[in-house]
Design a protein around this motif. Structure first.
Motif, PDB file in Angstrom:
ATOM      1  N   PRO A  20       0.818  -1.216   0.000  1.00  0.00           N
ATOM      2  CA  PRO A  20       0.000   0.000   0.000  1.00  0.00           C
ATOM      3  C   PRO A  20       0.854   1.269   0.000  1.00  0.00           C
ATOM      4  CG  PRO A  20      -0.885  -1.581   1.561  1.00  0.00           C
ATOM      5  CD  PRO A  20       0.448  -2.118   1.088  1.00  0.00           C
ATOM      6  N   SER A  21       0.406   2.244  -0.792  1.00  0.00           N
ATOM      7  CA  SER A  21       1.134   3.493  -0.956  1.00  0.00           C
ATOM      8  C   SER A  21       0.149   4.648  -1.017  1.00  0.00           C
ATOM      9  CB  SER A  21       1.938   3.429  -2.263  1.00  0.00           C
ATOM     10  OG  SER A  21       2.292   4.718  -2.718  1.00  0.00           O
ATOM     11  N   GLY A  22       0.596   5.807  -0.631  1.00  0.00           N
ATOM     12  CA  GLY A  22      -0.225   7.008  -0.737  1.00  0.00           C
ATOM     13  C   GLY A  22      -0.547   7.369  -2.171  1.00  0.00           C
ATOM     14  N   PHE A  23       0.131   6.733  -3.117  1.00  0.00           N
ATOM     15  CA  PHE A  23      -0.077   7.022  -4.528  1.00  0.00           C
ATOM     16  C   PHE A  23      -0.859   5.918  -5.235  1.00  0.00           C
ATOM     17  CE2 PHE A  23       3.881   9.069  -3.151  1.00  0.00           C
ATOM     18  CZ  PHE A  23       3.475  10.392  -3.277  1.00  0.00           C
ATOM     19  N   TYR A  51      -6.105   8.528  -2.924  1.00  0.00           N
ATOM     20  CA  TYR A  51      -5.970   9.273  -1.661  1.00  0.00           C
ATOM     21  C   TYR A  51      -5.733  10.762  -1.919  1.00  0.00           C
ATOM     22  CZ  TYR A  51      -5.369   4.539   0.112  1.00  0.00           C
ATOM     23  OH  TYR A  51      -5.538   3.212   0.394  1.00  0.00           O
ATOM     24  N   LEU A  52      -4.899  11.069  -2.915  1.00  0.00           N
ATOM     25  CA  LEU A  52      -4.654  12.472  -3.250  1.00  0.00           C
ATOM     26  C   LEU A  52      -5.913  13.114  -3.821  1.00  0.00           C
ATOM     27  CD1 LEU A  52      -1.121  12.133  -4.883  1.00  0.00           C
ATOM     28  CD2 LEU A  52      -1.666  12.933  -2.573  1.00  0.00           C
ATOM     29  N   SER A  53      -6.663  12.354  -4.610  1.00  0.00           N
ATOM     30  CA  SER A  53      -7.889  12.882  -5.219  1.00  0.00           C
ATOM     31  C   SER A  53      -8.957  13.167  -4.165  1.00  0.00           C
ATOM     32  CB  SER A  53      -8.428  11.902  -6.262  1.00  0.00           C
ATOM     33  OG  SER A  53      -7.527  11.784  -7.339  1.00  0.00           O
ATOM     34  N   VAL A  54      -9.147  12.258  -3.232  1.00  0.00           N
ATOM     35  CA  VAL A  54     -10.160  12.469  -2.193  1.00  0.00           C
ATOM     36  C   VAL A  54      -9.752  13.640  -1.303  1.00  0.00           C
ATOM     37  CG1 VAL A  54     -11.374  11.465  -0.219  1.00  0.00           C
ATOM     38  CG2 VAL A  54     -11.002  10.100  -2.285  1.00  0.00           C
ATOM     39  N   ASN A 122     -10.852   4.361   6.913  1.00  0.00           N
ATOM     40  CA  ASN A 122     -10.858   3.210   7.811  1.00  0.00           C
ATOM     41  C   ASN A 122     -10.449   1.910   7.137  1.00  0.00           C
ATOM     42  OD1 ASN A 122     -11.696   4.732  10.032  1.00  0.00           O
ATOM     43  ND2 ASN A 122     -13.836   4.536   9.450  1.00  0.00           N
ATOM     44  N   SER A 123     -10.402   1.897   5.829  1.00  0.00           N
ATOM     45  CA  SER A 123     -10.004   0.671   5.122  1.00  0.00           C
ATOM     46  C   SER A 123      -8.618   0.851   4.516  1.00  0.00           C
ATOM     47  CB  SER A 123     -11.048   0.295   4.066  1.00  0.00           C
ATOM     48  OG  SER A 123     -11.201   1.334   3.108  1.00  0.00           O
ATOM     49  N   GLY A 124      -8.536   1.323   3.297  1.00  0.00           N
ATOM     50  CA  GLY A 124      -7.262   1.423   2.594  1.00  0.00           C
ATOM     51  C   GLY A 124      -6.241   2.342   3.235  1.00  0.00           C
ATOM     52  N   LEU A 125      -6.676   3.536   3.614  1.00  0.00           N
ATOM     53  CA  LEU A 125      -5.742   4.507   4.195  1.00  0.00           C
ATOM     54  C   LEU A 125      -5.137   3.987   5.483  1.00  0.00           C
ATOM     55  CD1 LEU A 125      -4.783   7.520   3.645  1.00  0.00           C
ATOM     56  CD2 LEU A 125      -6.373   8.119   5.472  1.00  0.00           C
ATOM     57  N   ALA A 126      -5.890   3.211   6.232  1.00  0.00           N
ATOM     58  CA  ALA A 126      -5.413   2.666   7.505  1.00  0.00           C
ATOM     59  C   ALA A 126      -4.222   1.726   7.320  1.00  0.00           C
ATOM     60  CB  ALA A 126      -6.546   1.945   8.220  1.00  0.00           C
ATOM     61  N   LEU A 127      -4.007   1.247   6.100  1.00  0.00           N
ATOM     62  CA  LEU A 127      -2.884   0.349   5.816  1.00  0.00           C
ATOM     63  C   LEU A 127      -1.574   1.096   5.589  1.00  0.00           C
ATOM     64  CD1 LEU A 127      -4.723  -2.094   3.374  1.00  0.00           C
ATOM     65  CD2 LEU A 127      -4.302  -2.392   5.831  1.00  0.00           C
ATOM     66  N   LEU A 128      -1.651   2.403   5.405  1.00  0.00           N
ATOM     67  CA  LEU A 128      -0.432   3.196   5.185  1.00  0.00           C
ATOM     68  C   LEU A 128       0.272   3.462   6.515  1.00  0.00           C
ATOM     69  CD1 LEU A 128      -1.693   5.874   2.627  1.00  0.00           C
ATOM     70  CD2 LEU A 128      -0.657   3.652   2.170  1.00  0.00           C
ATOM     71  N   PRO A 129       1.592   3.652   6.470  1.00  0.00           N
ATOM     72  CA  PRO A 129       2.318   3.976   7.704  1.00  0.00           C
ATOM     73  C   PRO A 129       1.756   5.244   8.363  1.00  0.00           C
ATOM     74  CG  PRO A 129       3.844   3.482   5.916  1.00  0.00           C
ATOM     75  CD  PRO A 129       2.479   3.552   5.307  1.00  0.00           C
ATOM     76  N   LEU A 130       1.802   5.294   9.688  1.00  0.00           N
ATOM     77  CA  LEU A 130       1.230   6.424  10.425  1.00  0.00           C
ATOM     78  C   LEU A 130       1.808   7.770   9.997  1.00  0.00           C
ATOM     79  CD1 LEU A 130       1.009   4.967  14.042  1.00  0.00           C
ATOM     80  CD2 LEU A 130      -0.866   5.391  12.433  1.00  0.00           C
ATOM     81  N   ASP A 132       3.080   8.540   7.022  1.00  0.00           N
ATOM     82  CA  ASP A 132       3.002   8.769   5.574  1.00  0.00           C
ATOM     83  C   ASP A 132       2.369  10.143   5.331  1.00  0.00           C
ATOM     84  OD1 ASP A 132       1.480   8.718   2.919  1.00  0.00           O
ATOM     85  OD2 ASP A 132       2.754   6.938   2.749  1.00  0.00           O
ATOM     86  N   ALA A 133       3.021  10.992   4.549  1.00  0.00           N
ATOM     87  CA  ALA A 133       2.546  12.360   4.315  1.00  0.00           C
ATOM     88  C   ALA A 133       1.166  12.387   3.675  1.00  0.00           C
ATOM     89  CB  ALA A 133       3.546  13.124   3.455  1.00  0.00           C
ATOM     90  N   VAL A 134       0.891  11.456   2.769  1.00  0.00           N
ATOM     91  CA  VAL A 134      -0.424  11.410   2.126  1.00  0.00           C
ATOM     92  C   VAL A 134      -1.495  11.078   3.165  1.00  0.00           C
ATOM     93  CG1 VAL A 134      -1.828  10.193   0.416  1.00  0.00           C
ATOM     94  CG2 VAL A 134       0.517  10.858  -0.147  1.00  0.00           C
ATOM     95  N   ARG A 135      -1.207  10.142   4.053  1.00  0.00           N
ATOM     96  CA  ARG A 135      -2.161   9.779   5.115  1.00  0.00           C
ATOM     97  C   ARG A 135      -2.425  10.972   6.029  1.00  0.00           C
ATOM     98  NH1 ARG A 135      -2.070   4.531   9.112  1.00  0.00           N
ATOM     99  NH2 ARG A 135      -3.724   5.269  10.492  1.00  0.00           N
ATOM    100  N   VAL A 136      -1.365  11.656   6.424  1.00  0.00           N
ATOM    101  CA  VAL A 136      -1.495  12.813   7.311  1.00  0.00           C
ATOM    102  C   VAL A 136      -2.345  13.900   6.650  1.00  0.00           C
ATOM    103  CG1 VAL A 136      -0.195  14.679   8.438  1.00  0.00           C
ATOM    104  CG2 VAL A 136       0.644  12.319   8.560  1.00  0.00           C
ATOM    105  N   ASP A 137      -2.068  14.205   5.371  1.00  0.00           N
ATOM    106  CA  ASP A 137      -2.838  15.228   4.650  1.00  0.00           C
ATOM    107  C   ASP A 137      -4.302  14.821   4.502  1.00  0.00           C
ATOM    108  OD1 ASP A 137      -0.564  16.767   4.414  1.00  0.00           O
ATOM    109  OD2 ASP A 137      -0.254  16.335   2.286  1.00  0.00           O
ATOM    110  N   TYR A 138      -4.548  13.569   4.167  1.00  0.00           N
ATOM    111  CA  TYR A 138      -5.912  13.061   3.991  1.00  0.00           C
ATOM    112  C   TYR A 138      -6.709  13.230   5.284  1.00  0.00           C
ATOM    113  CZ  TYR A 138      -9.601   9.701   2.623  1.00  0.00           C
ATOM    114  OH  TYR A 138     -10.793   9.099   2.311  1.00  0.00           O
ATOM    115  N   LEU A 139      -6.127  12.776   6.395  1.00  0.00           N
ATOM    116  CA  LEU A 139      -6.831  12.853   7.675  1.00  0.00           C
ATOM    117  C   LEU A 139      -7.073  14.299   8.102  1.00  0.00           C
ATOM    118  CD1 LEU A 139      -5.161   9.867   9.548  1.00  0.00           C
ATOM    119  CD2 LEU A 139      -7.470   9.963   8.542  1.00  0.00           C
ATOM    120  N   ALA A 140      -6.135  15.186   7.799  1.00  0.00           N
ATOM    121  CA  ALA A 140      -6.326  16.607   8.114  1.00  0.00           C
ATOM    122  C   ALA A 140      -7.458  17.193   7.271  1.00  0.00           C
ATOM    123  CB  ALA A 140      -5.033  17.382   7.887  1.00  0.00           C
TER     124      ALA A 140
END
Length: 152
Positions: A20-23, A51-54, A122-130, A132-140
């Motif tokens: 899994p990747s932020g891209f 993830y970037l699109s959402v 809660n599904s795909g994004l949760a598999l990324l490292p805590l 991960d910049a994409v995960r952090v931006d998405y959650l923000a």
């Protein structure tokens, strides 16, 4: 009594991409009482960096729903797939190149996007490292959307 039609968004990650990747590539599906739009099954491919699109959709739609303009054209990251949101007097229309998908209230639109974005988190994004910049931006972006557009 005014009747607003319903709308449903779904965001999904395409399988078989390895670690899994932020891209990661994925798809957006939007269904309303007047039609539907999907990035699935087009030639050329209209899949997007999901993830970037959402994240972009949450940011742009949040601004739009809180008063930034009368029209928003959303184009996913690394795709030609787009949706157009237009503010009417009493509702927002959602359209794509095949026509209008739905006319909905601001609240119904915000809740549908928030629900789909939360499910992806809660599904795909949760598999990324805590970290991960994409995960952090998405959650923000999701947090900001929930606090400004869904429950202002």
């Amino acid at each position: 009594m005014e009747l607003y039609l319903l709308i449903n968004f779904r965001f999904c990650v395409r399988p078989g991409q390895g670690t899994p990747s932020g891209f990661d590539l994925g798809d957006l599906v939007c269904e309303g009482d007047l039609g539907g739009a999907s990035s699935v099954g087009h030639v050329p491919d209209q899949g997007m960096m999901i993830y970037l699109s959402v994240t972009q959709l949450l940011d742009d739609l949040g601004d739009f729903l809180t008063g930034a303009g009368k029209e928003l054209t959303f184009t996913g990251v690394d795709t030609s797939f787009e949706l157009v949101f237009r503010q009417g007097k009493k509702e927002i229309s959602v359209a794509w190149n095949e026509g209008v998908i739905a006319r909905v209230s601001r609240g119904d639109l915000a809740e549908s996007v928030a629900e789909a974005a939360s499910e992806l988190a809660n599904s795909g994004l949760a598999l990324l490292p805590l970290q991960d910049a994409v995960r952090v931006d998405y959650l923000a972006a999701l947090h900001n959307f929930l606090t400004t557009a869904v429950s202002p």
